[in-house]
Design a protein around this motif. Sequence first.
Motif, short mmCIF file in Angstrom:
data_model
loop_
_atom_site.label_atom_id
_atom_site.label_comp_id
_atom_site.label_asym_id
_atom_site.label_seq_id
_atom_site.Cartn_x
_atom_site.Cartn_y
_atom_site.Cartn_z
N GLU A 1 6.26 19.00 -10.13
CA GLU A 1 5.74 20.02 -9.22
C GLU A 1 4.21 20.00 -9.20
N THR A 2 3.59 19.72 -10.35
CA THR A 2 2.13 19.58 -10.40
C THR A 2 1.67 18.44 -9.50
N HIS A 3 2.54 17.43 -9.32
CA HIS A 3 2.24 16.29 -8.44
C HIS A 3 2.70 16.54 -7.00
N LYS A 4 3.05 17.82 -6.70
CA LYS A 4 3.52 18.19 -5.36
C LYS A 4 4.82 17.48 -4.98
N GLY A 5 5.63 17.19 -5.99
CA GLY A 5 6.90 16.52 -5.76
C GLY A 5 8.08 17.41 -6.06
N THR A 6 9.27 16.83 -5.92
CA THR A 6 10.51 17.56 -6.18
C THR A 6 11.46 16.67 -6.98
N ILE A 7 12.47 17.31 -7.60
CA ILE A 7 13.56 16.59 -8.25
C ILE A 7 14.86 17.09 -7.65
N ARG A 8 15.65 16.18 -7.12
CA ARG A 8 16.95 16.51 -6.54
C ARG A 8 18.05 16.02 -7.49
N VAL A 9 19.12 16.79 -7.57
CA VAL A 9 20.21 16.47 -8.50
C VAL A 9 21.52 16.31 -7.75
N SER A 10 22.22 15.22 -8.06
CA SER A 10 23.57 15.01 -7.57
C SER A 10 24.42 14.57 -8.76
N VAL B 1 13.57 11.70 -8.01
CA VAL B 1 12.20 12.21 -8.02
C VAL B 1 11.52 11.77 -6.72
N VAL B 2 11.03 12.73 -5.95
CA VAL B 2 10.37 12.43 -4.68
C VAL B 2 8.92 12.90 -4.76
N LEU B 3 8.00 11.98 -4.51
CA LEU B 3 6.57 12.27 -4.61
C LEU B 3 5.87 11.90 -3.30
N PRO B 4 4.82 12.63 -2.92
CA PRO B 4 4.06 12.25 -1.73
C PRO B 4 3.30 10.95 -2.00
N ALA B 5 3.39 10.03 -1.05
CA ALA B 5 2.67 8.76 -1.17
C ALA B 5 1.20 8.97 -0.85
N THR C 1 8.96 5.27 1.88
CA THR C 1 8.98 5.35 3.34
C THR C 1 7.57 5.31 3.93
N GLY C 2 6.56 5.27 3.05
CA GLY C 2 5.18 5.37 3.52
C GLY C 2 4.66 6.78 3.37
N GLN C 3 5.51 7.77 3.62
CA GLN C 3 5.14 9.17 3.43
C GLN C 3 5.59 9.69 2.07
N LYS C 4 6.72 9.18 1.59
CA LYS C 4 7.29 9.61 0.33
C LYS C 4 7.65 8.41 -0.54
N ILE C 5 7.52 8.58 -1.83
CA ILE C 5 7.99 7.60 -2.80
C ILE C 5 9.15 8.22 -3.56
N SER C 6 10.25 7.49 -3.65
CA SER C 6 11.46 8.02 -4.28
C SER C 6 11.87 7.17 -5.48
N LEU C 7 12.23 7.86 -6.56
CA LEU C 7 12.79 7.21 -7.75
C LEU C 7 14.18 7.79 -7.98
N GLN C 8 15.20 6.95 -7.89
CA GLN C 8 16.57 7.39 -8.17
C GLN C 8 16.96 6.93 -9.57
N ALA D 1 0.83 -1.21 0.00
CA ALA D 1 0.00 0.00 0.00
C ALA D 1 0.87 1.26 0.00
N MET D 2 2.14 1.11 0.40
CA MET D 2 3.05 2.26 0.43
C MET D 2 3.50 2.66 -0.97
N LEU D 3 3.11 1.92 -2.00
CA LEU D 3 3.53 2.19 -3.37
C LEU D 3 2.56 3.09 -4.12
N PHE D 4 1.43 3.43 -3.50
CA PHE D 4 0.42 4.18 -4.23
C PHE D 4 0.70 5.68 -4.24
N VAL D 5 0.42 6.30 -5.38
CA VAL D 5 0.62 7.73 -5.54
C VAL D 5 -0.58 8.32 -6.27
N ASN D 6 -0.99 9.52 -5.89
CA ASN D 6 -2.07 10.21 -6.58
C ASN D 6 -1.46 10.94 -7.77
#
Length: 208
Positions: free
Chosen positions: A173-182, A193-197, A122-129, A84-89
């Motif tokens: 950003e439309t999905h209330k997420g962020t993109i971090r760069v390293s 890419v970090v999105l709210p779960a 993490t349950g609160q956030k979904i991350s794609l590296q 259930a922690m994999l779901f995203v709006n």
Amino acid sequence: MPFLDWSRHPATYSLQMIMQETEKLKHIINTLLELAKAEGNGQDQGWSVRRMDEILESVQEVVSKMDERYKLKMDYSEFPENEAMLFVNCNEQLLILAICNIILNGFKYSDNQAVYLKLTSTGQKISLQITDSGIGIPASDQSKIFNSYFRGSNTANYEGFGIGLPLAMKIIETHKGTIRVSSQVGKGTIMEVVLPAAYAAHHATMQV
């Protein structure tokens, strides 16, 4: 009649390259159309709660059609026990297009070496590296890569229009997420890419 290896025939090769470039152009056009449609209709149109791993399956299918040289390596080693922690709006089509844009950048600037995509939650956030081993991004450019039409100072030998990453950022950003760069020049880039779960909303629906 002698056997002809059509895979080495110049005309066949040229046709194959045209088809691959057509797929890439179609992807850019679809990105623009979907984004324009979303802005015109508002966020309620075409949005639903979806599993991120299923979205990534669609991403892999789209990427495989772009160019047969593309090797996208999926990493599910930190797949959550609670699915259930994999779901995203999300607007699924827009999210697929955004993720594909980032991955295609990885292939382009690593001369088609493998790109790695890791999914965590993490349950609160979904991350794609999304990790490549390409030319990297100079530190002075990293704050500008999401500006429309910006081309990095070390990308002169690569074709591009400077629209892929800005479009991806706008969609995320439309999905209330962020993109971090390293990134390190000559070593590669990690785009996270970090999105709210949508775990809480999905769990509440399951209890009804």
